[in-house]
Motif scaffolding. Structure first.
Motif, PDB file in Angstrom:
ATOM      1  N   ARG A 206      71.232 132.124 120.937  1.00  0.00           N
ATOM      2  CA  ARG A 206      70.644 131.625 122.202  1.00  0.00           C
ATOM      3  C   ARG A 206      70.069 130.225 122.011  1.00  0.00           C
ATOM      4  O   ARG A 206      70.228 129.360 122.867  1.00  0.00           O
ATOM      5  N   ALA A 207      69.406 130.008 120.879  1.00  0.00           N
ATOM      6  CA  ALA A 207      68.854 128.672 120.599  1.00  0.00           C
ATOM      7  C   ALA A 207      69.978 127.641 120.465  1.00  0.00           C
ATOM      8  O   ALA A 207      69.865 126.523 120.971  1.00  0.00           O
ATOM      9  N   ASP A 208      71.075 128.019 119.810  1.00  0.00           N
ATOM     10  CA  ASP A 208      72.228 127.121 119.667  1.00  0.00           C
ATOM     11  C   ASP A 208      72.781 126.741 121.027  1.00  0.00           C
ATOM     12  O   ASP A 208      73.139 125.580 121.264  1.00  0.00           O
ATOM     13  N   LYS A 209      72.861 127.710 121.925  1.00  0.00           N
ATOM     14  CA  LYS A 209      73.380 127.434 123.272  1.00  0.00           C
ATOM     15  C   LYS A 209      72.482 126.445 124.008  1.00  0.00           C
ATOM     16  O   LYS A 209      72.964 125.558 124.704  1.00  0.00           O
ATOM     17  N   LYS A 210      71.175 126.586 123.835  1.00  0.00           N
ATOM     18  CA  LYS A 210      70.239 125.638 124.464  1.00  0.00           C
ATOM     19  C   LYS A 210      70.399 124.244 123.854  1.00  0.00           C
ATOM     20  O   LYS A 210      70.363 123.249 124.568  1.00  0.00           O
ATOM     21  N   TRP A 211      70.545 124.186 122.545  1.00  0.00           N
ATOM     22  CA  TRP A 211      70.776 122.923 121.837  1.00  0.00           C
ATOM     23  C   TRP A 211      72.035 122.246 122.384  1.00  0.00           C
ATOM     24  O   TRP A 211      72.026 121.065 122.731  1.00  0.00           O
ATOM     25  N   ASN A 212      73.124 123.013 122.451  1.00  0.00           N
ATOM     26  CA  ASN A 212      74.392 122.481 122.952  1.00  0.00           C
ATOM     27  C   ASN A 212      74.270 122.008 124.393  1.00  0.00           C
ATOM     28  O   ASN A 212      74.789 120.955 124.754  1.00  0.00           O
ATOM     29  N   LYS A 213      73.587 122.798 125.211  1.00  0.00           N
ATOM     30  CA  LYS A 213      73.437 122.444 126.623  1.00  0.00           C
ATOM     31  C   LYS A 213      72.673 121.129 126.774  1.00  0.00           C
ATOM     32  O   LYS A 213      73.018 120.289 127.606  1.00  0.00           O
ATOM     33  N   GLU A 214      71.646 120.937 125.968  1.00  0.00           N
ATOM     34  CA  GLU A 214      70.871 119.685 126.031  1.00  0.00           C
ATOM     35  C   GLU A 214      71.724 118.493 125.596  1.00  0.00           C
ATOM     36  O   GLU A 214      71.724 117.448 126.246  1.00  0.00           O
ATOM     37  N   LEU A 215      72.463 118.624 124.496  1.00  0.00           N
ATOM     38  CA  LEU A 215      73.304 117.521 124.032  1.00  0.00           C
ATOM     39  C   LEU A 215      74.456 117.252 124.989  1.00  0.00           C
ATOM     40  O   LEU A 215      74.910 116.111 125.109  1.00  0.00           O
ATOM     41  N   GLU A 216      74.915 118.284 125.667  1.00  0.00           N
ATOM     42  CA  GLU A 216      76.000 118.130 126.632  1.00  0.00           C
ATOM     43  C   GLU A 216      75.532 117.407 127.897  1.00  0.00           C
ATOM     44  O   GLU A 216      76.307 116.793 128.603  1.00  0.00           O
ATOM     45  N   ARG A 217      74.238 117.448 128.145  1.00  0.00           N
ATOM     46  CA  ARG A 217      73.644 116.825 129.329  1.00  0.00           C
ATOM     47  C   ARG A 217      73.501 115.310 129.173  1.00  0.00           C
ATOM     48  O   ARG A 217      73.494 114.561 130.140  1.00  0.00           O
ATOM     49  N   ILE A 218      73.421 114.830 127.938  1.00  0.00           N
ATOM     50  CA  ILE A 218      73.132 113.422 127.671  1.00  0.00           C
ATOM     51  C   ILE A 218      74.422 112.682 127.331  1.00  0.00           C
ATOM     52  O   ILE A 218      75.114 113.024 126.376  1.00  0.00           O
ATOM     53  N   THR A 219      74.715 111.643 128.093  1.00  0.00           N
ATOM     54  CA  THR A 219      75.933 110.864 127.853  1.00  0.00           C
ATOM     55  C   THR A 219      75.605 109.571 127.108  1.00  0.00           C
ATOM     56  O   THR A 219      74.454 109.125 127.071  1.00  0.00           O
ATOM     57  N   VAL A 220      76.642 108.979 126.553  1.00  0.00           N
ATOM     58  CA  VAL A 220      76.494 107.679 125.894  1.00  0.00           C
ATOM     59  C   VAL A 220      75.999 106.652 126.911  1.00  0.00           C
ATOM     60  O   VAL A 220      75.131 105.833 126.612  1.00  0.00           O
ATOM     61  N   GLU A 221      76.515 106.734 128.124  1.00  0.00           N
ATOM     62  CA  GLU A 221      76.076 105.814 129.169  1.00  0.00           C
ATOM     63  C   GLU A 221      74.585 105.978 129.462  1.00  0.00           C
ATOM     64  O   GLU A 221      73.868 104.982 129.631  1.00  0.00           O
ATOM     65  N   ASP A 222      74.093 107.217 129.498  1.00  0.00           N
ATOM     66  CA  ASP A 222      72.662 107.463 129.725  1.00  0.00           C
ATOM     67  C   ASP A 222      71.815 106.755 128.675  1.00  0.00           C
ATOM     68  O   ASP A 222      70.828 106.083 128.994  1.00  0.00           O
ATOM     69  N   ILE A 223      72.200 106.925 127.427  1.00  0.00           N
ATOM     70  CA  ILE A 223      71.423 106.336 126.331  1.00  0.00           C
ATOM     71  C   ILE A 223      71.457 104.813 126.390  1.00  0.00           C
ATOM     72  O   ILE A 223      70.412 104.156 126.319  1.00  0.00           O
ATOM     73  N   LEU A 224      72.644 104.246 126.537  1.00  0.00           N
ATOM     74  CA  LEU A 224      72.748 102.787 126.580  1.00  0.00           C
ATOM     75  C   LEU A 224      72.024 102.203 127.790  1.00  0.00           C
ATOM     76  O   LEU A 224      71.407 101.138 127.692  1.00  0.00           O
ATOM     77  N   SER A 225      72.091 102.890 128.915  1.00  0.00           N
ATOM     78  CA  SER A 225      71.376 102.412 130.111  1.00  0.00           C
ATOM     79  C   SER A 225      69.874 102.397 129.872  1.00  0.00           C
ATOM     80  O   SER A 225      69.187 101.466 130.299  1.00  0.00           O
ATOM     81  N   ASP A 226      69.363 103.416 129.178  1.00  0.00           N
ATOM     82  CA  ASP A 226      67.936 103.447 128.853  1.00  0.00           C
ATOM     83  C   ASP A 226      67.570 102.346 127.857  1.00  0.00           C
ATOM     84  O   ASP A 226      66.570 101.653 128.026  1.00  0.00           O
ATOM     85  N   VAL A 227      68.392 102.190 126.829  1.00  0.00           N
ATOM     86  CA  VAL A 227      68.111 101.193 125.795  1.00  0.00           C
ATOM     87  C   VAL A 227      68.114  99.777 126.374  1.00  0.00           C
ATOM     88  O   VAL A 227      67.247  98.954 126.068  1.00  0.00           O
ATOM     89  N   PHE A 228      69.078  99.504 127.253  1.00  0.00           N
ATOM     90  CA  PHE A 228      69.223  98.149 127.795  1.00  0.00           C
ATOM     91  C   PHE A 228      68.691  98.023 129.223  1.00  0.00           C
ATOM     92  O   PHE A 228      69.111  97.137 129.962  1.00  0.00           O
ATOM     93  N   ARG A 229      67.764  98.873 129.577  1.00  0.00           N
ATOM     94  CA  ARG A 229      67.196  98.879 130.927  1.00  0.00           C
ATOM     95  C   ARG A 229      66.678  97.502 131.336  1.00  0.00           C
ATOM     96  O   ARG A 229      66.915  97.045 132.441  1.00  0.00           O
ATOM     97  N   GLU A 230      66.003  96.814 130.434  1.00  0.00           N
ATOM     98  CA  GLU A 230      65.431  95.499 130.756  1.00  0.00           C
ATOM     99  C   GLU A 230      66.506  94.440 130.998  1.00  0.00           C
ATOM    100  O   GLU A 230      66.251  93.439 131.645  1.00  0.00           O
ATOM    101  N   TYR A 231      67.693  94.639 130.454  1.00  0.00           N
ATOM    102  CA  TYR A 231      68.796  93.689 130.639  1.00  0.00           C
ATOM    103  C   TYR A 231      69.461  93.853 132.002  1.00  0.00           C
ATOM    104  O   TYR A 231      70.134  92.947 132.464  1.00  0.00           O
ATOM    105  N   GLY A 232      69.328  95.028 132.596  1.00  0.00           N
ATOM    106  CA  GLY A 232      69.970  95.294 133.874  1.00  0.00           C
ATOM    107  C   GLY A 232      71.390  95.804 133.728  1.00  0.00           C
ATOM    108  O   GLY A 232      71.935  96.418 134.622  1.00  0.00           O
TER     109      GLY A 232
END
Length: 165
Positions: A120-146
């Motif tokens: 059950r914990a593995d499924k939650k782990w997978n679900k969380e990682l499946e929710r986050i995209t590369v675009e999400d991370i890069l958009s957050d990292v470069f938020r100030e750049y627009g």
């Protein structure tokens, strides 16, 4: 479970490829030099990402690697599974059953319950990682750049002879 260094290196590869100028593949030389990791090891990681259909390679003098999919379609789970294989935190090798072998049914039931908790914990782990995209991370990292900045990472290749000196 602890992810290996390969996962962090694969994420760094994805960051380089995601910020690469469009229509210009990143050479494996540029990747291994930027990451300060051996070329043979980088090739293994690149191969795993290619086999997983996350990136694509182009051969030739102007060859290299580029991201095959839209950044919004690549999740952290895709990258982790490409490098580490599917995640299973509980090894379930039978230690509990052996330790309590005189309580065969109880030991088996306890082992199954513990394995289910980890599953059950593995499924939650997978679900969380499946929710986050590369675009999400890069958009957050470069938020100030627009927007996500791009550069040609191949321009940062050092002459191999100067590295060995």
């Amino acid at each position: 479970m602890k992810l290996t260094n390969a996962t962090e290196q694969a994420l760094a590869i994805m960051a380089l490829l995601s910020t690469q100028e469009k229509d210009v593949p990143v050479s494996s030389i540029a990747i291994y030099q930027k990451l300060s990791v051996s070329s043979s090891y980088i090739r293994k990681l690149l191969r795993k990402l290619v086999v997983s259909n996350i990136i694509e390679g182009v051969s030739g003098n102007n060859g290299g690697f580029y991201i095959k999919k839209d950044l919004s379609d690549i999740t952290l789970l895709h990258i982790v599974e490409a490098i580490e294989e599917p995640f299973h935190s509980f090894p379930k090798v039978g230690v509990l059953e052996r330790a309590f072998s005189d309580f065969t049914k109880i030991a088996q039931t306890g082992d199954e319950q513990i394995a289910e908790c980890f599953s059950r914990a593995d499924k939650k782990w997978n679900k969380e990682l499946e929710r986050i995209t590369v675009e999400d991370i890069l958009s957050d990292v470069f938020r100030e750049y627009g927007e996500i900045p791009h550069r040609n990472w191949n321009d940062f290749i050092e002459d191999e002879r100067s590295i060995q000196c």
